[in-house]
Scaffold this motif. Structure first.
Motif, PDB file in Angstrom:
ATOM      1  N   LEU A 133       1.086  -1.188  -0.557  1.00  0.00           N
ATOM      2  CA  LEU A 133      -0.006   0.422  -0.524  1.00  0.00           C
ATOM      3  C   LEU A 133       0.687   1.247   0.301  1.00  0.00           C
ATOM      4  O   LEU A 133       0.740   2.390  -1.017  1.00  0.00           O
ATOM      5  CB  LEU A 133      -0.923   0.270   0.896  1.00  0.00           C
ATOM      6  N   LEU A 134       2.362   1.592   1.323  1.00  0.00           N
ATOM      7  CA  LEU A 134       2.745   2.916   0.850  1.00  0.00           C
ATOM      8  C   LEU A 134       3.419   3.108  -0.360  1.00  0.00           C
ATOM      9  O   LEU A 134       3.956   3.673  -0.640  1.00  0.00           O
ATOM     10  CB  LEU A 134       3.795   2.264   2.124  1.00  0.00           C
ATOM     11  N   ASN A 135       3.988   1.639  -1.370  1.00  0.00           N
ATOM     12  CA  ASN A 135       4.989   1.551  -2.033  1.00  0.00           C
ATOM     13  C   ASN A 135       4.418   1.924  -3.080  1.00  0.00           C
ATOM     14  O   ASN A 135       4.626   2.494  -3.769  1.00  0.00           O
ATOM     15  CB  ASN A 135       5.146   0.215  -2.256  1.00  0.00           C
ATOM     16  N   ASN A 136       2.972   1.970  -2.721  1.00  0.00           N
ATOM     17  CA  ASN A 136       2.217   2.138  -4.127  1.00  0.00           C
ATOM     18  C   ASN A 136       1.258   3.683  -4.227  1.00  0.00           C
ATOM     19  O   ASN A 136       0.637   4.549  -5.378  1.00  0.00           O
ATOM     20  CB  ASN A 136       0.690   1.175  -4.387  1.00  0.00           C
ATOM     21  N   LEU A 137       1.459   4.312  -3.041  1.00  0.00           N
ATOM     22  CA  LEU A 137       1.534   6.373  -2.642  1.00  0.00           C
ATOM     23  C   LEU A 137       2.156   6.484  -4.385  1.00  0.00           C
ATOM     24  O   LEU A 137       3.376   6.092  -4.705  1.00  0.00           O
ATOM     25  CB  LEU A 137       1.696   6.415  -1.611  1.00  0.00           C
ATOM     26  N   PRO A 138       1.082   7.563  -4.506  1.00  0.00           N
ATOM     27  CA  PRO A 138       2.270   8.646  -5.146  1.00  0.00           C
ATOM     28  C   PRO A 138       3.732   8.648  -5.488  1.00  0.00           C
ATOM     29  O   PRO A 138       3.472   8.947  -3.660  1.00  0.00           O
ATOM     30  CB  PRO A 138       1.610   9.938  -5.450  1.00  0.00           C
ATOM     31  N   ARG A 139       4.821   8.627  -5.796  1.00  0.00           N
ATOM     32  CA  ARG A 139       6.290   8.974  -5.987  1.00  0.00           C
ATOM     33  C   ARG A 139       6.361  10.755  -5.574  1.00  0.00           C
ATOM     34  O   ARG A 139       7.214  11.061  -4.599  1.00  0.00           O
ATOM     35  CB  ARG A 139       7.267   8.542  -7.317  1.00  0.00           C
TER      36      ARG A 139
END
Lengths: 334, 247
Positions: free
Chosen positions: B186-192
């Protein structure tokens, strides 16, 4: 957050129908009682908005109604301003007073909020009681009702005045629903559920509380103006904390945070008061016992109790229907 | 994007943060590690304005926000989630997200329209619900969803304000290993481009998500560097008694 359901609509229609029937058929005494209920209903709607949906339990709403009543009396009777303008002015003055009280008290909670609002109410009461312009203990008389003869209505007629109050109550109820369903009302609900989080999300919490308290003050002011027009006389007693306490009793008796409940509470309270006071001078004792029973039962007032039972019944029906449906589905699958 | 300069805070004789200076670049994901009582949450509280530092300053996107109250900092783009769920319990998941989105879009104080019905608000709610895997629970009340889903909602509510910097205080606190792994994704998929500062005890998550790691001990920054440097640090192994040796 405020939601209507079938039961609430049904009770609203029943109450409106009963009030209309009473307004059209009752004699003078019945009309006086009805008007008293309608005015009280407007006041308790104002209180339910802040207490039931914002967690701001106020003990100054009686005083706000009193401010509205005195403002109307001074503007119309003493300053000679036309009653419709005086009425609008009185509502605006009460709204401003409510906004200031809401803003000042916004940082306090629970018992401290109650005490702060009580202090504001008592300050207003003392000032009105002492200042000569308000007529002191003697109060002010000769208050005029609105002149609606242009549209063929004579508000000096008890029946017409009761119908007028009923129409205003309907409008106030509609306004209360709009307020609670607005962005401001939704935020108020968020503040009641979790003030810290709303602040952390970027909401200026004190402003929301003050705005809603101001709007509630306007409605309380309207109740005060109607009370003044109803009896055509006002005295400092209208601002006393017992009026605020009585309004709170009515809200709790009917159902806090339901909007419909306080209407039920207003009707029940006034009818009980008149019926019981005909039998005993200690009618307050009976009302007190009923209030204690309501609080101890943990039901949210009379309407809350009915609504909880109604909700449980619907849940049982849904569960029964699901149980009945399941064997059929198994059979089809088989 | 977010900077602290010599942030210092004491409660009586207890010095909880000592001259903490941090600098997060835009899009940086930094994890703050430290044993219990190291001052991590106190640091967060000073960043968002819930506590006033005794000295030092906080800067957001170049602006000194040290004197600003919580709500104003939030409106400038600083959003946080809490270690203990701080949700609107009587409301639905959708309403929880909607209240946050309404504040961001400026509909939260409007009197003439329903903020939750606004298309802008609904779009944010749908987008955030998708990001934090809450779509199946949108109409459920908070009291009806599991603890793990509430943790997701906790982050979702913070995200719905469309922050520049997202502060997360132990987002996986109390969730099982499987759900914790889900949180990594979830956190890795948040906007960069979203800057994130995360307090975390879960070492796996820390090393999986972090671009940089800061370690606090007794309120002081004792390490500031890359995750691979942190792994090899003897000092950190002493502080944590080797708890991530197998991470």
């Amino acid at each position: 957050m405020f939601r209507h359901n079938t039961l609430r609509y049904a009770v609203l229609i029943f109450l409106a129908g009963a009030a209309l029937f009473q307004a059209l058929t009752a004699g003078y005494f019945g009309l006086e009682i009805l008007t008293e209920i309608l005015v009280l209903a407007i006041l308790v709607l104002a209180l339910d908005i802040v207490a039931g949906f914002g967690g701001m339990v106020s003990l100054c709403h009686g005083a706000l109604a009193g401010v509205g009543a005195y403002a109307y009396a001074l503007l119309s009777a003493k300053a000679g301003i036309a009653p419709p303008v005086a009425m609008a002015g009185a509502v605006a003055v009460t709204g401003a007073a409510g906004w200031i009280i809401g803003a000042v008290c916004s940082r306090s909670h629970g018992i401290y909020f109650i005490m702060a609002t009580l202090a504001f109410g008592q300050m207003a009461y003392s000032y009105v009681f002492e200042a000569p312009v308000f007529g002191g203990d003697d109060g002010l008389g000769g208050i005029e009702r609105l002149d609606l003869s242009l549209i063929g209505l004579d508000l000096n007629d008890s029946r017409t005045f009761a119908l007028f109050c009923l129409a205003l109550l309907g409008a106030v109820y509609g306004a209360a629903v709009l307020i609670l369903r607005s962005g401001l009302g939704r935020s108020l609900s968020g503040v009641m559920h979790n003030e810290q989080r709303m602040r952390a999300l970027g909401l200026t919490v004190w402003r929301v509380k003050a705005d809603v308290f101001g709007l509630s003050g306007m409605i309380a002011g309207l109740a005060g103006v109607l009370a003044a027009q109803h009896v055509m006389f006002i005295s400092p007693g209208l601002l006393g904390w017992t009026v605020s306490g009585e309004a709170l009793v009515v809200v709790i008796l009917g159902g806090l945070g339901t909007l419909v409940g306080p209407l039920v509470g207003a009707a029940a309270f006034v009818v009980l008061k008149h019926e019981l006071s005909a039998v005993t001078t200690y009618w307050h004792l009976v009302v007190g016992v009923i209030l204690i029973a309501v609080v101890i039962s943990r039901a949210n007032g009379i309407f809350g109790w009915v609504e909880a039972r109604w909700g449980a019944r619907i849940e049982r029906r849904v569960a029964d229907a699901t149980r009945k449906q399941q064997p059929g589905e198994v059979a089809r699958d088989a | 994007m977010l900077e602290t300069r010599n942030l210092d805070k004491s409660f009586g004789a207890v010095h909880v943060t000592r001259n903490v200076s941090l600098k997060l670049e835009r899009g940086e994901r930094r994890v703050i590690l430290g044993p219990n009582g190291a001052g991590k949450t106190t640091l967060f509280n000073q960043l968002v304005g819930e506590l006033t530092p005794d000295s030092g300053s906080v800067h957001l996107a170049g602006e000194d926000v040290t004197a600003l109250p919580v709500a104003k900092r939030a409106r400038r783009g600083l959003s946080r989630s809490y270690q203990k769920n701080t949700l609107f319990d009587g409301l639905t998941v959708e309403e929880n997200l909607g209240l946050a989105a309404a504040v961001h879009t400026g509909h939260a104080t409007q009197l003439w329209s329903d903020s939750l019905a606004k298309s802008e608000v609904r779009e944010i709610v749908a987008e955030v619900a998708e990001q934090v895997n809450l779509m199946p629970f949108l109409h459920a009340k908070v009291s009806e969803i599991s603890y793990g889903v509430r943790r997701q909602l906790e982050v979702g509510v913070a995200l719905a304000t469309r922050p520049l910097v997202l502060l997360m205080d132990e987002p996986t606190s109390g969730v099982g290993p499987e759900m914790s792994k889900g949180f990594h994704d979830l956190l890795n998929n948040l906007p960069r481009d979203l800057t994130m500062l995360i307090i975390e005890h879960d070492m796996d998550l820390a090393f999986d998500v972090a671009d940089t790691i800061t370690v606090l001990n007794y309120g002081e920054v004792v390490f500031d560097g890359l995750p691979e440097e942190a792994r090899g640090s003897t000092l950190l192994k002493e502080i944590y008694l080797g708890s991530w040796e197998n991470a």
